[in-house]
Scaffold this motif. Structure first.
Motif, mmCIF file in Angstrom:
data_model
loop_
_atom_site.group_PDB
_atom_site.id
_atom_site.type_symbol
_atom_site.label_atom_id
_atom_site.label_comp_id
_atom_site.label_asym_id
_atom_site.label_seq_id
_atom_site.Cartn_x
_atom_site.Cartn_y
_atom_site.Cartn_z
ATOM 1 N N ILE A 160 0.979 -1.155 -0.598
ATOM 2 C CA ILE A 160 -0.635 -0.323 -0.028
ATOM 3 C C ILE A 160 0.899 1.915 0.056
ATOM 4 O O ILE A 160 1.546 1.452 1.050
ATOM 5 C CB ILE A 160 -0.552 -0.267 0.581
ATOM 6 N N SER A 161 0.790 2.301 -0.724
ATOM 7 C CA SER A 161 1.720 3.173 -0.779
ATOM 8 C C SER A 161 1.106 4.126 -1.151
ATOM 9 O O SER A 161 -0.135 4.939 -1.425
ATOM 10 C CB SER A 161 2.356 3.107 -2.394
ATOM 11 N N GLN A 162 1.647 5.959 -1.058
ATOM 12 C CA GLN A 162 1.012 6.747 -1.044
ATOM 13 C C GLN A 162 2.260 7.603 -1.607
ATOM 14 O O GLN A 162 2.957 8.211 -0.482
ATOM 15 C CB GLN A 162 0.472 7.509 0.732
ATOM 16 N N SER A 163 1.575 8.280 -2.117
ATOM 17 C CA SER A 163 3.406 10.245 -2.484
ATOM 18 C C SER A 163 2.300 11.405 -1.329
ATOM 19 O O SER A 163 1.639 11.779 -1.572
ATOM 20 C CB SER A 163 3.188 10.107 -3.578
ATOM 21 N N ILE A 164 3.517 11.605 -1.472
ATOM 22 C CA ILE A 164 3.771 12.497 -0.845
ATOM 23 C C ILE A 164 4.637 12.962 -0.550
ATOM 24 O O ILE A 164 5.672 13.221 -1.267
ATOM 25 C CB ILE A 164 4.718 11.980 0.805
ATOM 26 N N ASN A 165 4.544 14.594 -1.643
ATOM 27 C CA ASN A 165 5.419 15.798 -1.352
ATOM 28 C C ASN A 165 5.949 16.168 -0.429
ATOM 29 O O ASN A 165 6.124 17.713 0.226
ATOM 30 C CB ASN A 165 4.425 16.798 -2.175
ATOM 31 N N ALA A 166 7.003 15.863 0.297
ATOM 32 C CA ALA A 166 8.092 16.542 0.679
ATOM 33 C C ALA A 166 9.167 15.492 0.764
ATOM 34 O O ALA A 166 9.515 14.076 0.469
ATOM 35 C CB ALA A 166 7.704 16.008 2.439
ATOM 36 N N VAL A 174 5.909 6.712 0.399
ATOM 37 C CA VAL A 174 5.890 5.984 1.590
ATOM 38 C C VAL A 174 4.686 4.106 1.157
ATOM 39 O O VAL A 174 4.104 4.074 0.264
ATOM 40 C CB VAL A 174 4.701 6.088 2.878
ATOM 41 N N VAL A 175 5.581 3.339 2.032
ATOM 42 C CA VAL A 175 5.162 1.847 1.309
ATOM 43 C C VAL A 175 5.303 0.717 2.427
ATOM 44 O O VAL A 175 6.417 0.890 2.550
ATOM 45 C CB VAL A 175 6.110 1.337 0.377
ATOM 46 N N PHE A 176 4.012 0.244 2.554
ATOM 47 C CA PHE A 176 3.932 -0.358 4.143
ATOM 48 C C PHE A 176 3.075 -1.632 3.183
ATOM 49 O O PHE A 176 2.518 -2.110 2.060
ATOM 50 C CB PHE A 176 2.563 -0.165 4.618
ATOM 51 N N THR A 177 4.146 -3.149 3.933
ATOM 52 C CA THR A 177 3.752 -3.817 3.194
ATOM 53 C C THR A 177 2.439 -5.038 4.043
ATOM 54 O O THR A 177 3.512 -4.791 5.806
ATOM 55 C CB THR A 177 4.876 -4.623 3.019
ATOM 56 N N LEU A 178 1.032 -4.855 3.611
ATOM 57 C CA LEU A 178 0.064 -5.529 4.835
ATOM 58 C C LEU A 178 0.332 -7.106 4.429
ATOM 59 O O LEU A 178 0.045 -7.978 3.058
ATOM 60 C CB LEU A 178 -0.722 -4.906 4.447
#
Length: 139
Positions: free
Chosen positions: A8-14, A96-100
């Protein structure tokens, strides 16, 4: 043996170092990780939070400074759940990548619920850090 997994990933502008420094600081977890919304405390060199089962320990196993935010959750009975979490460079921002993993006790519904919770947590992290200054100052 392997378990089913989703990334599960999320792009973050930082910048990655900003995201890793913030998200990898256990003191900041209640701001974005809903499972720790009731707080976390540093006690005897350990980061603890209360759960219906008792005190739960959260340990980052890093190195956080390299964007490796893997963390272990230690339940009161001593069982450990390993949670891989990485901050990757995505142009000038971060991914940011979380592996579930779906363990042997989890149902399909539990897995879907856990995935939704992770997505919500990463979305909260994005809301906090999107547009953060390179020095880590959050707008």
């Amino acid at each position: 043996m392997t378990w089913p997994a989703v990334h599960i990933s999320q792009s973050i502008n930082a910048a990655p170092h900003v995201v890793a420094n913030f998200a990898g600081d256990p003191a900041n977890l209640p701001q974005w990780a809903a499972g720790l919304s009731n707080g976390i405390r540093h006690e005897d060199g350990r980061w603890l939070t209360d759960s219906p089962m008792g005190a739960v320990e959260v340990r980052f196993v890093g190195p956080v400074e390299h964007g490796i935010l893997d963390h272990d959750v230690v339940l009161p009975g001593g069982s450990v759940t390993h949670n891989p979490l990485r901050v990757l460079r995505n142009d000038t921002g971060s991914e940011v990548v979380f592996t579930l993993f779906r363990g042997p006790q989890g149902t399909a519904d539990d897995f879907e619920g856990d995935a939704a919770a992770v997505k919500a947590d990463l979305s909260r992290l994005k809301g906090l850090l999107d547009g953060a200054a390179p020095n880590g100052t959050i707008a």
